[in-house]
Design a protein around this motif. Structure first.
Motif, PDB file in Angstrom:
ATOM      1  N   GLY A 186       0.774  -1.243   0.000  1.00 44.67           N
ATOM      2  CA  GLY A 186       0.000   0.000   0.000  1.00 44.67           C
ATOM      3  C   GLY A 186       0.807   1.296   0.000  1.00 44.67           C
ATOM      4  N   LYS A 187       2.127   1.211  -0.196  1.00 48.56           N
ATOM      5  CA  LYS A 187       2.915   2.457  -0.209  1.00 48.56           C
ATOM      6  C   LYS A 187       3.017   3.023  -1.624  1.00 48.56           C
ATOM      7  N   LYS A 188       3.160   4.364  -1.672  1.00 50.25           N
ATOM      8  CA  LYS A 188       3.222   5.073  -2.946  1.00 50.25           C
ATOM      9  C   LYS A 188       4.641   5.593  -3.173  1.00 50.25           C
ATOM     10  N   TYR A 189       5.159   5.386  -4.365  1.00 44.56           N
ATOM     11  CA  TYR A 189       6.525   5.820  -4.669  1.00 44.56           C
ATOM     12  C   TYR A 189       6.551   6.667  -5.940  1.00 44.56           C
ATOM     13  N   LEU A 190       7.287   7.762  -5.897  1.00 48.61           N
ATOM     14  CA  LEU A 190       7.542   8.525  -7.119  1.00 48.61           C
ATOM     15  C   LEU A 190       8.619   7.766  -7.890  1.00 48.61           C
ATOM     16  N   ASP A 191       8.292   7.334  -9.085  1.00 45.85           N
ATOM     17  CA  ASP A 191       9.187   6.441  -9.821  1.00 45.85           C
ATOM     18  C   ASP A 191      10.149   7.218 -10.724  1.00 45.85           C
ATOM     19  N   SER A 218      20.233   5.294  -2.118  1.00 43.84           N
ATOM     20  CA  SER A 218      19.063   4.818  -2.829  1.00 43.84           C
ATOM     21  C   SER A 218      18.033   4.228  -1.854  1.00 43.84           C
ATOM     22  N   ASN A 219      18.516   3.506  -0.828  1.00 40.29           N
ATOM     23  CA  ASN A 219      17.606   2.954   0.184  1.00 40.29           C
ATOM     24  C   ASN A 219      16.907   4.060   0.964  1.00 40.29           C
ATOM     25  N   LEU A 220      17.668   5.091   1.323  1.00 46.14           N
ATOM     26  CA  LEU A 220      17.075   6.205   2.069  1.00 46.14           C
ATOM     27  C   LEU A 220      16.017   6.919   1.227  1.00 46.14           C
ATOM     28  N   ALA A 221      16.321   7.104  -0.052  1.00 45.97           N
ATOM     29  CA  ALA A 221      15.354   7.765  -0.935  1.00 45.97           C
ATOM     30  C   ALA A 221      14.072   6.940  -1.010  1.00 45.97           C
ATOM     31  N   ARG A 222      14.238   5.640  -1.123  1.00 45.94           N
ATOM     32  CA  ARG A 222      13.062   4.757  -1.218  1.00 45.94           C
ATOM     33  C   ARG A 222      12.228   4.816   0.061  1.00 45.94           C
ATOM     34  N   GLU A 223      12.910   4.855   1.206  1.00 42.52           N
ATOM     35  CA  GLU A 223      12.167   4.984   2.467  1.00 42.52           C
ATOM     36  C   GLU A 223      11.370   6.281   2.513  1.00 42.52           C
ATOM     37  N   ASN A 224      11.837   7.268   1.730  1.00 41.12           N
ATOM     38  CA  ASN A 224      11.121   8.543   1.658  1.00 41.12           C
ATOM     39  C   ASN A 224      10.206   8.639   0.436  1.00 41.12           C
ATOM     40  N   GLY A 225       9.937   7.495  -0.183  1.00 44.93           N
ATOM     41  CA  GLY A 225       8.956   7.477  -1.264  1.00 44.93           C
ATOM     42  C   GLY A 225       9.480   7.860  -2.635  1.00 44.93           C
ATOM     43  N   LEU A 226      10.792   7.744  -2.830  1.00 42.98           N
ATOM     44  CA  LEU A 226      11.373   8.115  -4.128  1.00 42.98           C
ATOM     45  C   LEU A 226      12.259   6.985  -4.644  1.00 42.98           C
ATOM     46  N   LEU A 227      11.979   6.527  -5.873  1.00 47.90           N
ATOM     47  CA  LEU A 227      12.788   5.462  -6.471  1.00 47.90           C
ATOM     48  C   LEU A 227      13.845   6.058  -7.395  1.00 47.90           C
ATOM     49  N   LEU A 228      15.096   5.633  -7.185  1.00 50.03           N
ATOM     50  CA  LEU A 228      16.230   6.090  -7.991  1.00 50.03           C
ATOM     51  C   LEU A 228      17.066   4.868  -8.345  1.00 50.03           C
ATOM     52  N   VAL A 229      18.064   5.048  -9.202  1.00 49.39           N
ATOM     53  CA  VAL A 229      18.949   3.924  -9.557  1.00 49.39           C
ATOM     54  C   VAL A 229      20.406   4.343  -9.398  1.00 49.39           C
ATOM     55  N   GLY A 230      21.211   3.461  -8.880  1.00 47.20           N
ATOM     56  CA  GLY A 230      22.645   3.723  -8.764  1.00 47.20           C
ATOM     57  C   GLY A 230      23.345   3.537 -10.103  1.00 47.20           C
ATOM     58  N   ALA A 231      24.578   4.006 -10.164  1.00 46.65           N
ATOM     59  CA  ALA A 231      25.428   3.775 -11.333  1.00 46.65           C
ATOM     60  C   ALA A 231      26.863   3.744 -10.817  1.00 46.65           C
ATOM     61  N   ALA A 232      27.824   3.517 -11.730  1.00 48.94           N
ATOM     62  CA  ALA A 232      29.230   3.490 -11.329  1.00 48.94           C
ATOM     63  C   ALA A 232      29.641   4.875 -10.811  1.00 48.94           C
ATOM     64  N   GLU A 233      30.835   4.971 -10.281  1.00 46.97           N
ATOM     65  CA  GLU A 233      31.403   6.223  -9.743  1.00 46.97           C
ATOM     66  C   GLU A 233      30.566   6.788  -8.598  1.00 46.97           C
TER      67      GLU A 233
END
Ligand code: PLP
Length: 394
Positions: free
Chosen positions: A31-36, A347-362
């Motif tokens: 039931g959680k909402k995430y900005l993708d 990325s985990n912290l962002a997700r806990e705050n309802g925001l989905l992001l993706v990691g990359a190198a560097e």
């Protein structure tokens, strides 16, 4: 709940399952909402359940799903024409994924040299930081050895030069080189934009040394750079362009686009893909192209890109302890993080705050919004970045 042991463990998965998506948002089973702003890694170019995409898929699914490329596929001809009308390419081959597109691009480049009776021209020059996919040949095109480890001998015919260094490229060019393969903006490599003028210099060298230029726009293509294709902002005309990710707006589809003098070397029997360019994929791609080319859409997108950039610049200025610098281009943005905070933790912290992001190198966090995101959604995302930076101790 533990991940099913029936799934091969190729991904280190996050323990969330989504039950539906709407616009820029994903809703999880709990039931959680995430900005993708991960968009399935630059795939959901118009977010989730876009009404026009839903409509054409419903319509097409009751008519015809698949026919072989042994027959004419009118939906394919239509999409190919739109891509050709809006690019420097003259013809298109459809496939199903990014790796199939980059691999196909390399095949076209080599076949072109072969057909011109330059049978020694097989070498493909790639850049450090490159990522072109996971097939055996593309593992050799990728920079990082990590991807190849354990998968047997490295496929010959690929070598690397320092990204951004035109001298190191020139020193490798000779009459054995079939093509230079580059991403105008490296995605997996850490959201790394080509230095200004670099692609133009590559194009000049390619012409001088008689080889081709392949633009891998699997991630940055289809509007993500702010124009339909990223190469268009560099004043160049690649001989071959690879597309996938955003092309179907979530439906798997890839493409190899080529100039006719290059693509004409591909005669019946030389290449194929059973599923490539099926009517479902083509109807999806057609909508994505139409939406991108609709009056004012790209101009509007460029304003949103500018807005996001301004907000990122301010963010970095105000919280230098964790944000190092802005990277990438358009809506393939990255922020390099201080080494004190690993990108996975951020990325985990962002997700806990309802925001989905993706990691990359560097140690770079990627921001990949849907191209039709709103200014308010951009604000929400930046607020999450601010919140994280003020909450963590470094
Ligand atoms: C993702 C990606 C690929 C590979 O695409 P797949 O669909 O995963 O095979 C190739 N090139 C670039 C630039 C990419 O970002």
């Amino acid at each position: 709940m533990a991940l099913s042991p029936a799934i091969m463990k190729t991904y280190g998965r996050i323990d969330i399952a989504f039950s539906y998506g709407k616009g820029s948002y994903l809703f999880s089973e709990d039931g959680k909402k995430y900005l993708d702003y991960a968009t399935g890694i630059a795939v959901n170019s118009f977010g989730h359940s876009h009404p026009r995409l839903v409509e054409v898929l419903k319509d097409q699914s009751s008519k015809l799903w698949h026919v072989s490329n042994l027959y004419r596929i009118p939906e394919q001809e239509k999409v190919a024409q739109k891509l050709v009308d809006n690019s420097c390419a003259d013809q298109v081959f459809f496939c199903n994924s990014g790796a199939e597109a980059t691999e196909g691009a390399v095949k076209v480049a080599r076949k072109h040299a072969w057909a011109k009776n330059q049978k020694e021209r097989t070498e493909i020059i790639c850049a450090t930081g490159a990522f072109h996919g996971r097939t055996l040949a593309m593992l050799a095109a990728n920079d990082r050895p990590m991807f190849r480890e354990g998968f047997g001998p490295k496929v010959p015919g690929f070598s690397h030069v320092e990204w951004g260094d035109i001298k190191s490229l020139e020193s490798k060019l000779n009459d054995k080189v079939a093509a230079i393969l580059v991403e105008p903006v490296q995605g997996e490599g850490g959201a790394r934009k080509a230095p200004s003028g670099y692609l133009k210099e590559i194009e000049k060298l390619a012409k001088r040394y008689g080889c081709l230029l392949i633009s891998d726009e699997v991630q940055i293509g289809m509007g993500r750079s702010g124009t339909l294709f990223a190469y268009q902002q560099e004043g160049i005309e690649p001989d071959i362009i690879a597309l996938a990710k955003g092309l179907g707006g979530g439906f798997p589809v890839g493409a190899v686009m080529a100039k006719s003098e290059v693509g004409d070397s591909m005669v019946p029997g030389t290449h194929g893909s059973t599923f490539g360019g099926n009517p479902l994929a083509m109807r999806s791609a057609e909508v994505v192209i139409d939406l991108l080319l609709e009056n004012g859409f790209l101009e509007n997108l460029q304003q949103k890109i500018k807005y996001l950039d301004d907000r990122i610049e301010k963010l970095i200025k105000n919280s230098t302890k964790i944000f190092v610098k802005r990277k990438g281009k358009g809506f393939l943005r990255g922020i390099e993080l201080s080494e004190k905070i690993p990108v996975g933790d951020f990325s985990n912290l962002a997700r806990e705050n309802g925001l989905l992001l993706v990691g990359a190198a560097e140690n770079t966090i990627r921001i990949l919004p849907p191209l039709n995101t709103s200014f308010d959604e951009i604000d929400f995302a930046i607020n999450v970045f601010e919140k994280i930076s003020s909450s963590i101790e470094v």
